[in-house]
Design a protein around this motif. Structure first.
Motif, short mmCIF file in Angstrom:
data_model
loop_
_atom_site.label_atom_id
_atom_site.label_comp_id
_atom_site.label_asym_id
_atom_site.label_seq_id
_atom_site.Cartn_x
_atom_site.Cartn_y
_atom_site.Cartn_z
N ASP A 96 0.84 -1.19 0.00
CA ASP A 96 0.00 0.00 0.00
C ASP A 96 0.87 1.23 0.00
OD1 ASP A 96 -2.14 -1.62 0.09
OD2 ASP A 96 -2.84 -1.02 2.09
N ASP A 98 -0.01 4.00 1.60
CA ASP A 98 -0.40 4.86 2.71
C ASP A 98 0.49 4.63 3.94
OD1 ASP A 98 -1.23 2.39 3.46
OD2 ASP A 98 -3.34 2.89 3.69
N GLN A 100 1.12 2.02 5.60
CA GLN A 100 0.72 1.03 6.60
C GLN A 100 1.56 -0.23 6.49
OE1 GLN A 100 -3.85 1.29 6.08
NE2 GLN A 100 -3.49 0.86 8.22
N ARG A 203 -2.24 4.60 9.45
CA ARG A 203 -2.22 5.38 8.22
C ARG A 203 -1.46 6.67 8.44
NH1 ARG A 203 -4.82 6.68 3.99
NH2 ARG A 203 -5.66 5.03 2.69
MG MG Z 1 -4.51 1.46 4.37
#
Ligand code: MG
Ligand code: UDP
Length: 324
Positions: A96, A98, A100, A203
């Protein structure tokens, strides 16, 4: 011996975390070069962002990279496929954008894959305890049902965060399911897979794009793509209801014949009507879901459409050249 690794990262409106993610990629790139002697290529997929994510990424990315811009938002599952379609490396890491998914776990997964030629996929398995007991029980039930009478097991709490060899990437790109349930496809494809436990970081900014309703729809998608269990359960309920009706009918019959009891009809009628009506509607809705999947598959539309691709110009940092 693997020489190149592609990092595939879909993003939707991640302008806030763009520079931090590019920083993570840079660190990952040098670590991968140092520890495993592998060259890294970054494939970012813009899943129809409406902010300036693309500008931010193309201004800061360095080394070998491309941004595949989809023509609109197709959903993360489709964006991941777009990334896989553009992957040419010996290995591919899906993560991802973001933040994470951490660099440490990525490196750990790559190390596992490099160390053992017998393994084809290393996936990250979320070791988080569900927020509530009810939710964790629901999740367990979901996996139990979807994995029953299946020749492969979909592991619980494992998502797209994984490293795989080129052969696996090739296998996955051959599957052109329109309504994609990646968790299921990864398991369906087979190969030798290994889990690495991780706890996702928070996040960096913004909020998850998954609402509760989304999750419910996604679970249903899992069933309609991979399981007939819901249909079987409802059919079984139908049979049980019919049996119960027969037993009750026999009881009433004998009561009238032998004891002459006049049957108080109204409540029992209402119960039967509502019960069977509800059961009928549930089954009809469920069949509709399966028909809808069949319909999407038979229409045979592409899973995603590429608007254009921005790629590094001769490795110069931040110099994106657009090609259609
Ligand atoms: Mg996420
Ligand atoms: N994402 C995407 N398309 C979408 C939704 C999300 O490409 O339609 C990307 C998003 O930018 C992020 C990743 O997929 O990089 C995971 O999304 P999110 O954080 O919303 O999901 P969660 O981490 O809650 O599972």
């Amino acid at each position: 011996m693997a020489k190149t690794i592609d990092v595939i990262a879909p993003f939707l409106n991640e302008a806030q975390s763009a520079s931090a993610f590019v920083g993570l990629l840079e660190k990952l790139e040098s670590a991968v070069a140092e520890r495993f002697g592998m060259k890294m290529h970054k494939i970012l997929v813009d899943d129809g962002s409406r902010d300036d994510s693309v500008e931010r990424f193309s201004a800061t990315l360095s080394g070998s990279w491309e941004i595949v811009r989809l023509s609109r938002n197709f959903g993360k599952e489709a964006a991941v496929l777009a990334g896989l379609d553009h992957s040419r490396g010996d290995m591919a890491l899906i993560m991802d954008s973001d933040l994470q998914h951490s660099m440490e776990i990525s490196l750990k997964m790559i190390a596992e894959l490099v160390a053992d030629p017998e393994i084809d996929v290393v996936y990250a398995q979320n070791d988080r305890r569900e927020a509530s007991w009810r939710r964790s029980q629901l999740a367990r039930l979901f996996y139990k049902l979807i994995n029953s009478s299946q020749r492969f097991d979909i592991p619980q709490n494992a998502g797209d965060f994984r490293v795989m060899r080129g052969a696996v990437v090739k296998a996955l790109t051959q599957v052109r399911d329109k309504r994609r349930f990646n968790k299921g496809l990864f398991a369906w494809a087979g190969f030798r897979q290994k889990a690495v436990l991780y706890t996702p970081d928070n996040r960096a900014s913004g909020t998850s794009k998954w609402s509760r309703l989304n999750l419910l729809a996604f679970s249903l998608e899992g069933f309609t793509s991979f399981s007939v269990i819901p249909l079987r359960i409802i059919s079984l309920c139908g049979v049980l209801a019919a049996l119960a009706g027969a037993v009750y009918g026999a009881k009433v019959f004998f009561e009238v014949i032998f004891y002459g009891i006049a049957v108080p009809g109204y409540p029992s009628l209402l119960v039967v009507v509502v019960l069977l009506g509800g059961l009928n509607l549930t089954l009809l809705g469920l069949i509709g879901e399966y028909v809808w999947v069949t319909l999407s598959e038979s229409k045979d539309r592409p899973v995603y459409i590429v608007r254009d691709i921005i790629a590094a110009k001769d490795g110069e940092p931040g110099q994106g050249a657009t090609r259609p």
